[in-house]
Design an enzyme around this catalytic site. Structure first.
Site, short mmCIF file in Angstrom:
data_model
loop_
_atom_site.label_atom_id
_atom_site.label_comp_id
_atom_site.label_asym_id
_atom_site.label_seq_id
_atom_site.Cartn_x
_atom_site.Cartn_y
_atom_site.Cartn_z
N GLY A 7 0.82 -1.21 0.00
CA GLY A 7 0.00 0.00 0.00
C GLY A 7 0.85 1.26 0.00
O GLY A 7 2.07 1.22 0.25
N ASN A 8 0.17 2.36 -0.27
CA ASN A 8 0.85 3.66 -0.41
C ASN A 8 1.50 4.10 0.92
O ASN A 8 1.25 3.52 1.98
CB ASN A 8 -0.18 4.70 -0.87
CG ASN A 8 0.44 5.85 -1.64
OD1 ASN A 8 1.65 6.08 -1.55
ND2 ASN A 8 -0.37 6.57 -2.39
N ALA A 11 -0.30 4.20 4.55
CA ALA A 11 -1.55 3.41 4.56
C ALA A 11 -1.74 2.60 5.83
O ALA A 11 -2.85 2.22 6.18
CB ALA A 11 -1.59 2.49 3.34
N GLN A 54 16.56 4.07 -5.68
CA GLN A 54 15.92 2.87 -6.25
C GLN A 54 16.86 1.67 -6.20
O GLN A 54 16.44 0.55 -5.89
CB GLN A 54 15.45 3.11 -7.69
CG GLN A 54 14.28 4.08 -7.80
CD GLN A 54 13.21 3.84 -6.77
OE1 GLN A 54 12.75 2.71 -6.58
NE2 GLN A 54 12.81 4.88 -6.06
N ASP A 78 6.55 -6.26 5.19
CA ASP A 78 6.06 -4.88 5.01
C ASP A 78 6.58 -4.37 3.66
O ASP A 78 7.75 -4.02 3.54
CB ASP A 78 6.63 -4.05 6.17
CG ASP A 78 6.28 -2.58 6.12
OD1 ASP A 78 5.76 -2.12 5.09
OD2 ASP A 78 6.55 -1.89 7.12
N1 LIG Z 1 -6.06 2.11 10.60
C1 LIG Z 1 -5.42 3.07 11.27
N2 LIG Z 1 -6.08 3.84 12.13
C2 LIG Z 1 -5.46 4.82 12.80
N3 LIG Z 1 -4.16 5.14 12.68
C3 LIG Z 1 -3.45 4.39 11.83
C4 LIG Z 1 -4.03 3.32 11.10
N4 LIG Z 1 -3.06 2.76 10.33
C5 LIG Z 1 -1.95 3.46 10.57
N5 LIG Z 1 -2.17 4.43 11.48
C6 LIG Z 1 -1.20 5.41 11.94
O1 LIG Z 1 -0.73 6.10 10.76
C7 LIG Z 1 0.67 6.30 10.79
C8 LIG Z 1 1.33 5.66 9.57
O2 LIG Z 1 1.21 4.26 9.65
P1 LIG Z 1 2.35 3.28 9.14
O3 LIG Z 1 1.99 1.91 9.64
O4 LIG Z 1 3.71 3.81 9.49
O5 LIG Z 1 2.12 3.35 7.55
P2 LIG Z 1 2.99 2.76 6.37
O6 LIG Z 1 3.93 1.73 6.93
O7 LIG Z 1 1.99 2.17 5.42
O8 LIG Z 1 3.69 3.93 5.75
C9 LIG Z 1 1.15 5.74 12.11
O9 LIG Z 1 1.26 6.82 13.01
C10 LIG Z 1 0.04 4.77 12.53
O10 LIG Z 1 -0.08 4.67 13.94
N1 LIG Z 2 11.16 2.28 -4.03
C1 LIG Z 2 10.93 3.42 -3.35
N2 LIG Z 2 11.17 4.62 -3.95
C2 LIG Z 2 10.96 5.79 -3.30
N3 LIG Z 2 10.56 5.87 -2.04
C3 LIG Z 2 10.31 4.71 -1.41
C4 LIG Z 2 10.47 3.44 -2.01
N4 LIG Z 2 10.15 2.48 -1.10
C5 LIG Z 2 9.80 3.12 0.02
N5 LIG Z 2 9.90 4.45 -0.15
C6 LIG Z 2 9.71 5.50 0.87
C7 LIG Z 2 8.31 5.95 1.13
C8 LIG Z 2 8.37 6.38 2.57
O1 LIG Z 2 8.85 7.70 2.69
C9 LIG Z 2 9.42 5.45 3.18
C10 LIG Z 2 8.84 4.28 3.92
O2 LIG Z 2 7.71 3.76 3.23
P1 LIG Z 2 6.30 3.55 3.98
O3 LIG Z 2 5.28 3.39 2.88
O4 LIG Z 2 6.03 4.73 4.85
O5 LIG Z 2 6.48 2.30 4.79
O6 LIG Z 2 10.20 4.98 2.10
#
Ligand SMILES: Nc1ncnc2c1ncn2[C@@H]1O[C@H](COP(=O)(O)OP(=O)(O)O)[C@@H](O)[C@H]1O
Ligand SMILES: Nc1ncnc2c1ncn2[C@H]1C[C@H](O)[C@@H](COP(=O)(O)O)O1
Length: 204
Positions: A7-8, A11, A54, A78
């Site tokens: 996911g983005n 997410a 990259q 993840d």
């Molecule tokens: N379903 C949710 N409801 C509330 N807060 C969330 C939820 N999912 C993520 N968060 C919060 O959003 C932020 C980003 O989540 P994170 O797991 O780091 O996202 P990603 O790994 O996809 O970039 C964190 O502070 C997390 O606690």
């Molecule tokens: N392949 C990628 N190119 C650019 N940026 C990237 C890539 N993979 C991860 N990222 C970035 C996006 C976020 O700033 C951090 C961590 O990803 P997240 O979706 O918050 O777990 O790395």
């Protein structure tokens, strides 16, 4: 068993990966973010650092692929290597932040690596709207991510939708996360577990 959460940015992948790994007692594999030598520079000048970032993510993700193959353990991952190529690198090339020459070079290495990659038993796509992604990125508070634009997130979301709609490599579970709070509400986490177990029925 290998489950991957996709996911983005913002997410909720890391949060859900951590919760699932605790719940099932499986190993978790996280992205290389905190010790990533390029990420902060990338956000300050994407064009200059896109290729280096990259290549770094591709190497780091391929190391995970190798570990998953060799460990024989149950793993929850993840983000996948597919996203680096089909979402991030492609989008940077579309936005002219990664030249055609560098993108073609990158893609030929990725195509070679892909022959060693097995799809996860289950891919969980956390689908979220851009305003909610922005809120969560803000809540997480990584300083260098403050420069992430709405345009960048929207383009990534479009790439995710296209990639997911063509994903045929394995089982896929799409979870719309904007109306779920699996962090604070155990019943919402329970709903996700039910969906996962329905998909993996017989494999548990
Ligand atoms: N379903 C949710 N409801 C509330 N807060 C969330 C939820 N999912 C993520 N968060 C919060 O959003 C932020 C980003 O989540 P994170 O797991 O780091 O996202 P990603 O790994 O996809 O970039 C964190 O502070 C997390 O606690
Ligand atoms: N392949 C990628 N190119 C650019 N940026 C990237 C890539 N993979 C991860 N990222 C970035 C996006 C976020 O700033 C951090 C961590 O990803 P997240 O979706 O918050 O777990 O790395």
């Amino acid at each position: 068993m290998h489950i991957a959460v996709t996911g983005n940015i913002g997410a909720g992948k890391t949060t859900l990966t951590t919760m699932l790994s605790k719940h099932y007692g499986w190993d978790a594999q996280f992205e290389d973010v905190d010790h990533n030598p390029y990420l902060e520079d990338f956000y300050s000048d994407m064009s200059k650092w896109s290729f280096a970032l990259q290549v770094y993510f591709l190497g780091s993700r391929f190391r995970q692929v190798k570990e998953i193959r060799e460990s024989g353990k149950n793993i929850i991952q993840d983000r996948t290597i597919y996203e680096d190529a089909h979402i991030f690198a492609e989008n940077l090339n579309d936005m002219n932040l990664l030249s055609d020459r560098d993108f073609n070079n990158y893609s030929s290495v990725f195509d070679l690596m892909k022959t060693f990659v097995s799809a996860p038993d289950l891919l969980i796509y956390l689908k979220s709207d851009v305003p909610n992604l922005v809120k969560k990125i803000y809540k997480r508070g990584r300083e260098y991510e403050a420069s992430i634009s709405i345009e960048y997130l929207s383009k990534l979301n479009q790439k995710y939708e296209k990639w997911i709609s063509n994903y045929t490599e394995g089982k896929l579970l799409i979870i719309e996360v904007d109306d779920l709070d699996f962090v604070e509400k155990p019943e919402d986490f329970g709903l996700i577990l039910e969906k996962i177990e329905a998909e993996l029925h017989g494999l548990f």
